[in-house]
Design a protein around this motif. Sequence first.
Motif, PDB file in Angstrom:
ATOM      1  N   LEU A  18      43.670  -5.211  -7.365  1.00 25.70           N
ATOM      2  CA  LEU A  18      42.833  -6.304  -6.861  1.00 25.70           C
ATOM      3  C   LEU A  18      43.573  -7.150  -5.834  1.00 25.70           C
TER       4      LEU A  18
ATOM      5  N   HIS B 215      43.079  -7.309  -1.851  1.00 26.87           N
ATOM      6  CA  HIS B 215      42.713  -8.573  -1.217  1.00 26.87           C
ATOM      7  C   HIS B 215      43.612  -8.847  -0.011  1.00 26.87           C
TER       8      HIS B 215
ATOM      9  N   SER C 294      42.755  -6.631   2.811  1.00 27.36           N
ATOM     10  CA  SER C 294      41.462  -6.957   3.423  1.00 27.36           C
ATOM     11  C   SER C 294      41.588  -8.149   4.371  1.00 27.36           C
TER      12      SER C 294
ATOM     13  N   ALA D 298      42.410  -0.594   1.308  1.00 25.90           N
ATOM     14  CA  ALA D 298      41.859  -1.727   0.559  1.00 25.90           C
ATOM     15  C   ALA D 298      40.638  -1.288  -0.254  1.00 25.90           C
ATOM     16  N   LEU D 299      39.805  -0.482   0.347  1.00 26.99           N
ATOM     17  CA  LEU D 299      38.601  -0.023  -0.368  1.00 26.99           C
ATOM     18  C   LEU D 299      38.975   0.832  -1.580  1.00 26.99           C
TER      19      LEU D 299
ATOM     20  N   ILE E 205      40.094  -1.584  -4.222  1.00 29.48           N
ATOM     21  CA  ILE E 205      38.989  -2.315  -4.861  1.00 29.48           C
ATOM     22  C   ILE E 205      38.275  -1.400  -5.856  1.00 29.48           C
TER      23      ILE E 205
ATOM     24  N   THR F  11      40.357  -1.177  -8.866  1.00 32.73           N
ATOM     25  CA  THR F  11      40.239  -2.437  -9.606  1.00 32.73           C
ATOM     26  C   THR F  11      39.042  -2.382 -10.542  1.00 32.73           C
ATOM     27  N   GLN F  12      37.927  -1.925  -9.994  1.00 36.99           N
ATOM     28  CA  GLN F  12      36.709  -1.878 -10.817  1.00 36.99           C
ATOM     29  C   GLN F  12      36.900  -0.974 -12.030  1.00 36.99           C
TER      30      GLN F  12
ATOM     31  N   ILE G 276      34.961 -11.655   3.810  1.00 33.57           N
ATOM     32  CA  ILE G 276      35.509 -10.561   2.995  1.00 33.57           C
ATOM     33  C   ILE G 276      36.330 -11.116   1.835  1.00 33.57           C
TER      34      ILE G 276
ATOM     35  N   LEU H   6      33.042  -7.738  -6.770  1.00 36.82           N
ATOM     36  CA  LEU H   6      33.867  -6.644  -6.249  1.00 36.82           C
ATOM     37  C   LEU H   6      33.019  -5.665  -5.452  1.00 36.82           C
TER      38      LEU H   6
ATOM     39  N   LYS I 136      32.179  -7.120  -2.133  1.00 41.03           N
ATOM     40  CA  LYS I 136      33.386  -7.145  -1.315  1.00 41.03           C
ATOM     41  C   LYS I 136      33.613  -5.764  -0.698  1.00 41.03           C
ATOM     42  N   ALA I 137      33.481  -4.727  -1.520  1.00 41.50           N
ATOM     43  CA  ALA I 137      33.695  -3.368  -1.021  1.00 41.50           C
ATOM     44  C   ALA I 137      32.653  -3.019   0.043  1.00 41.50           C
TER      45      ALA I 137
ATOM     46  N   LEU J 276      33.456  -4.989   3.258  1.00 43.04           N
ATOM     47  CA  LEU J 276      34.654  -4.464   3.913  1.00 43.04           C
ATOM     48  C   LEU J 276      34.344  -3.133   4.587  1.00 43.04           C
TER      49      LEU J 276
END
Lengths: 252, 252, 313, 313
Positions: A19, A23, A26, A45-46, A49, A52-53, C54, C60, C63-64, C67
């Motif tokens: 995460l 961040h 990003s 970054a994607l 993320i 993270t999920q 962003i 989340l 955000k994804a 982005l």
Amino acid sequence: MNEQEALFEYLLRLGDNALILGHRLSEWCGHSPALEEDLALSNVALDLIGQTQLWLNLAGEIEGKGRDADKLAYLRDARDFRNLLLVEQPNGDFAMTMARQFYFDAWHYLQLQGLTGSKESRIAEIAAKSLKEVAYHLERSRDWVLRLGDGTEESHRRMQAAIDDLWMYTGELFEADEIDRTMIQAGLGPDPSALQESWLDLVRATAEEATLALPQPGWAQRGGKRGIHTEHLGYILADLQFLQRAYPNAVW
Amino acid sequence: MNEQEALFEYLLRLGDNALILGHRLSEWCGHSPALEEDLALSNVALDLIGQTQLWLNLAGEIEGKGRDADKLAYLRDARDFRNLLLVEQPNGDFAMTMARQFYFDAWHYLQLQGLTGSKESRIAEIAAKSLKEVAYHLERSRDWVLRLGDGTEESHRRMQAAIDDLWMYTGELFEADEIDRTMIQAGLGPDPSALQESWLDLVRATAEEATLALPQPGWAQRGGKRGIHTEHLGYILADLQFLQRAYPNAVW
Amino acid sequence: MSPEERAFQERIDADIKIEPKEWMPEAYRKTLIRQISQHAHSEIIGMQPEGNWITRAPTLERKAILLAKVQDEAGHGLYLYCAAETLGVSRDELMEQLNSGKAKYSSIFNYPTLTWADIGAIGWLVDGAAIMNQVPLQRCSYGPYSRAMIRICKEESFHQRQGYDIMMKLARGTPEQKQMAQDALNRWWWPSLMMFGPSDADSVHSAQSMKWKIKINSNDELRQKFVDQTVPQAEYLGLTVPDPDLRWNAERGHYDFGAVDWEEFYQVIAGNGPCNRQRLRTRVKAYEEGRWVREAAEAYAAKKAARAQAKAA
Amino acid sequence: MSPEERAFQERIDADIKIEPKEWMPEAYRKTLIRQISQHAHSEIIGMQPEGNWITRAPTLERKAILLAKVQDEAGHGLYLYCAAETLGVSRDELMEQLNSGKAKYSSIFNYPTLTWADIGAIGWLVDGAAIMNQVPLQRCSYGPYSRAMIRICKEESFHQRQGYDIMMKLARGTPEQKQMAQDALNRWWWPSLMMFGPSDADSVHSAQSMKWKIKINSNDELRQKFVDQTVPQAEYLGLTVPDPDLRWNAERGHYDFGAVDWEEFYQVIAGNGPCNRQRLRTRVKAYEEGRWVREAAEAYAAKKAARAQAKAA
């Protein structure tokens, strides 16, 4: 702390690393040195993320108190975050960002590799999926260490400064604490200290190829894994969590 | 909008200007060019925080919904803030901060002077108290415009850039809208457009003494007074409001 | 008209694509470079207003999605610069034009994003208007541009749906969220209508561009189409379009709508929009601060090539 | 001992203040400069951990109090640099020593402020320990230093009460706030005890400094006094001091407490604390970025003086 509680904490660490580093990356979007880098940094970054999920949702399930990834990401304060100090360090210049990424990726790859052997199948699955992504992250960040280390005089100077500056945050990556030991004993996760040699081999070889001098082992900053962070994290959270905090119970 | 609603909005403008500029100045604390400036900038910031409390508490009273200065400062989102665009602009270098301060102080002084004649005695009292403070702010910021404008080549260049850069945010200071007109008619506040000449006289004379060229009148950025801000304000609020948002109903 | 020009126009009239190495009138080339690079610049500058949220996206997933969207814009910029490069101008030259303030980009990106709802409104309205402009350009006469447009339109329509989805969540959300959505519509509606450019009567170059098929529809045509498409969407959201003159005209089979404030449009074009200076400075800063990185990458590549050569020899 | 030295020591023994222009041993002067400038540097660096929460203070009143406090620290730094200047060293020289990393400052400021409770804990514990150190120094032998201490102590005790008040609000607040307070106590307790310096047995220079009355009490004495004063305050807050060995010793009339981890202390002193690098860099950055401003102020003052002179002539 029983095994379930330790596992929850352990999963927070995995999720929070992704995460917070996601961040930070990003923050580069639209500000990077070239369009190709806007694309590439956003890709990393994607991936983070997404990871993270997966980790935080699993953490929430293990905890069993009805918190999902969003609740865990958006409604904890800094002292409850469990990410490594390394990933919360400011972006600095591009060399700093890439040095941070390379140190992390090299560790992350080994860590995920270890986790693919976890006795908890959901962990092993997430790790296997993430490992493919991180193999690419590592290839890329390693490549930038080479390019900048062995590029121009200026880039060499900046990359050397970056690897020196961040070195003190790498010790924490390999220190096992009670939670790690519980995971090792339960066959849920690898021994962090066992990763150090491979990590050092890769980092050393890369530094050499990049004509960089690797810092000497020294005092390690630590604390992130138990929620003692640097002063940077609070500001990250102020932005990250603003909407969820300002509009409680809203659906977005 | 009835008179009471207009007055509430008007008081928000007064309070939000002080709040946001005070916040910006407080960002300098510990980072300024000399200890003397840490002291002086903090003094100005402290005065402005004090004025914020007076204006916003009065606004809350007028509104009559139980909101005090803290509730108004900490629990409104950006679109409900009524400060001028000028005061939310980033600190930039010391020249930028001082140009922003001088443009604002010169206006603020005239504005408060006008408000000392308000038919609402509480407004007149706050204005009179604030006027004494702001007279000192203005003396100080004017002095820095002189010092930097007529200091070294570098400081001249920086101060010229700063007064040029911020110029487009000064038009808004003198534009009367429906709320202003309600205040004028009720004898509660001065006509903003009537302040422009005195302001220009002072700014022009100061620029001249400082060997600076004043920008030509041009397109004015506007919107702050009705809540259409620049992208900077949201980030200010994310920090400013973090604790109140993260710990609702806590007493500090 | 020279024989070459005539042959060129005949190919266009026959809907045959013009490809990079073929002969083309200098004015066609120049107009295309201007049009494609303006579009590319718009993608790049357009990353900023959305990029602004962003780090503050509310979940989340949001955000994804955001982005990825801003990332797509970088990608679109890249396709378009490549398309322009086939006309004999380098990306660096074009970026210099952008950075120096000589080149234009879509004025809509000079407005600030003030709330999360603006991210929804941009996707819904701004991308919606962009698609309206771009769909016909998939059929434009210049091959590389046409192909870039096909890729871009596919992604843009995805973005538009995501934007509308944000608006939907807000419009169905708390009273504060609904207000946020309405407020965003209020602020983005008119700038979106301005995206189609001045009224046909005041539009220069249009006739020639249409003949060359690098402009397919007139500005007013597209604007009308956009209004006709968007108004029912706003109604479905339960939001009010901020135009008192807006009404269905059964006779025309179109919505009538109020007059655009072209004074504001020209002010923003002239550099006086709320964010013109900020957008350009941010871009120049990124470009300048990235210079040493680009130089390092080149130096490294050169060293590597030299080493490979030395090894081969 | 030379006659001068003897006379000097006699004055000190008789509690007569030494003033700037009087004769003093070189070692006395040097030791004082080191001690006063370290104290000044500590005030300046100490602005950072607390400054970190100014923009995030939870109410307007707390914000004003905190800002005023950090401002006071700048003021204390100023008094102390002035006191050091009377010994023949300039503020610029001292700042260069700080910026180059040569000069020391209180290690406590190398810990981060992680929550709002840390602001309370610093006021209560760190200022509390500072006062404990400083109160006796009001009676120190060097006049300017003694007078600076009198002013500083007055303000510090005010700060300490404010810090304790923050802790009180938290300790009486929500469970989350109470936890925040306990957590801050856990983190700041031991570093506060370290503020008194190494154990007397390991403390160099102490004997001479005490003879000169620029050090009045021993480190261990003050540390004990601090523990004795602070433990009941913690109890009143309902917080637990993080020391399992802490207990009242009725025989001694003091609290017994556990051993300080001097290994950590020396690590932080050696530059390995969590924030050493950050603190120094922030300071250097402010100093360097302020250089053009200081130069401009000087240039302007010179011009003004020259003009005044020209006018007078």
